[in-house]
Design an enzyme around this catalytic site. Structure first.
Site, PDB file in Angstrom:
ATOM      1  N   SER A  54       0.933  -1.335  -0.061  1.00 58.09           N
ATOM      2  CA  SER A  54       0.099  -0.134   0.067  1.00 58.09           C
ATOM      3  C   SER A  54       0.696   1.236  -0.049  1.00 58.09           C
ATOM      4  O   SER A  54       0.538   2.123  -0.611  1.00 58.09           O
ATOM      5  CB  SER A  54      -1.079  -0.042   1.203  1.00 58.09           C
ATOM      6  OG  SER A  54      -1.937  -1.054   0.995  1.00 58.09           O
TER       7      SER A  54
ATOM      8  N   LYS B 259      -9.447  -5.360  10.924  1.00 57.90           N
ATOM      9  CA  LYS B 259     -10.471  -4.913  10.160  1.00 57.90           C
ATOM     10  C   LYS B 259     -11.946  -5.021  10.824  1.00 57.90           C
ATOM     11  O   LYS B 259     -12.934  -4.172  10.371  1.00 57.90           O
ATOM     12  CB  LYS B 259     -10.477  -5.706   8.567  1.00 57.90           C
ATOM     13  CG  LYS B 259      -9.546  -5.361   7.695  1.00 57.90           C
ATOM     14  CD  LYS B 259      -9.799  -6.034   6.576  1.00 57.90           C
ATOM     15  CE  LYS B 259      -8.659  -5.694   5.656  1.00 57.90           C
ATOM     16  NZ  LYS B 259      -8.733  -6.165   4.220  1.00 57.90           N
TER      17      LYS B 259
ATOM     18  N   ALA C 185     -10.469 -12.533   4.398  1.00 55.97           N
ATOM     19  CA  ALA C 185     -10.761 -12.180   3.032  1.00 55.97           C
ATOM     20  C   ALA C 185     -12.170 -12.519   2.766  1.00 55.97           C
ATOM     21  O   ALA C 185     -12.952 -11.988   1.903  1.00 55.97           O
ATOM     22  CB  ALA C 185      -9.735 -12.525   1.824  1.00 55.97           C
TER      23      ALA C 185
END
Ligand code: ATR
Length: 273
Positions: free
Chosen positions: A17, A66, A130
């Protein structure tokens, strides 16, 4: 004044990122910078306080935060609520707004190929971090059913309940049975870590056909064993790097309000593999 952005998570040192976002900032001549900030599990609250103190403009959230990050949001978008997780935060004077660009980032490469997923049957292999965004994405597209195949059945059952709660038909298969009946599914998505570093294939590919769409979330290497073998069977391939790039572009666009420079970011990403 230079705006600062970050990715938080643990581990964080191999994240793509910073390179992706710094490329985009440079390419568009924006006075912004993006850093990697390791926050271990259990230290999220302190980490967020530290980010607010340096007046962070926004940040990405990755493993293991997350889901936990949702607790610290003042506001969240539809995709966050759907997935129960966030990966992109905007800081407006200490007020945190959460987005989930993994959901549409996952769907983006499917839509780019003009593939219609409505009413299709999906085989999702894996039940880790995911998988939730993928299930949320397919629920937006109103697929017919999502079958979850996973080594550990209990983890799959948890996701089956999640899928059903958000209105999707969902059931379980073990990995061996999944390989045997794989030809019944339009989409085959690998959301396990199997294939990473070029080692292993999550299911047998013998019954994959030219009508199959094989989407591998693993992006190192670009050509995983699942992708290599599915290509030989004539399947349509969607690469893990495409999702990685799409979610980053969507975060960038939320933060800057400008279209993300696709080619520059893609070159940076693929140059690093
Ligand atoms: P996360 O995505 O949250 O980091 P993870 O622990 O990395 O989760 O696991 C991702 C997925 O890869 C899981 O579905 C895991 O299966 P289990 O739930 O049975 O652990 C799967 N996975 C990892 N290694 C595997 C292997 N060697 N064979 C089959 N599945 C595997």
């Amino acid at each position: 004044m230079t705006k600062t952005y970050a990715i938080i998570g643990d581990p964080i040192d191999h994240s793509f990122s910073p390179a992706l976002h710094n490329t985009a900032f440079l390419f568009l001549g924006l006075d912004c910078t993006y850093i990697a900030y390791r926050i271990p599990k259990g230290e999220l609250e302190y980490g967020i306080e530290a980010l607010k103190k340096i007046d962070i403009s926004g940040f990405n959230v990755t493993i293991p935060h997350k889901i936990d990050m949702m607790k610290f949001l003042d506001e969240s978008d539809t995709e966050c609520k759907l997935a129960g997780a966030t990966n992109t935060i905007v800081n407006e004077n200490g007020r945190l707004k959460g987005y989930n660009t993994d959901v549409d980032g996952f769907l983006d490469p499917i839509k780019k190929r003009k593939i219609d997923s409505k009413d299709s049957d999906v085989l999702l292999i894996g039940a880790g971090g995911a998988a939730r965004a993928i299930i949320a994405g397919f629920s937006k597209e109103k697929v017919h059913k999502i079958t979850i195949a996973n080594r550990t059945r209990e983890r799959a059952e948890e996701l089956i309940r999640f899928a059903q709660e958000i209105g999707l038909k969902s059931d379980y298969l073990d990995l061996q049975s999944a390989g045997e009946v794989v030809n019944r599914y339009k989409f085959i998505v690998n959301a396990t870590s199997v294939g990473l570093k070029g080692i292993g294939c999550p299911i047998s590919t013998r019954n994959i056909t030219k009508n199959s769409i094989v989407y591998d979330i693993v992006y190192v290497p670009v050509e995983t064993p699942l992708i290599e073998q599915s290509k030989i069977q004539g399947a349509t391939i969607i690469y893990g790097w495409e999702m990685l790039l799409a979610q980053a572009m969507k975060s960038f666009e939320i933060w800057t309000g400008k279209p993300a420079p696709y080619e520059a970011m893609k070159l940076t990403l693929l140059g690093r593999f």
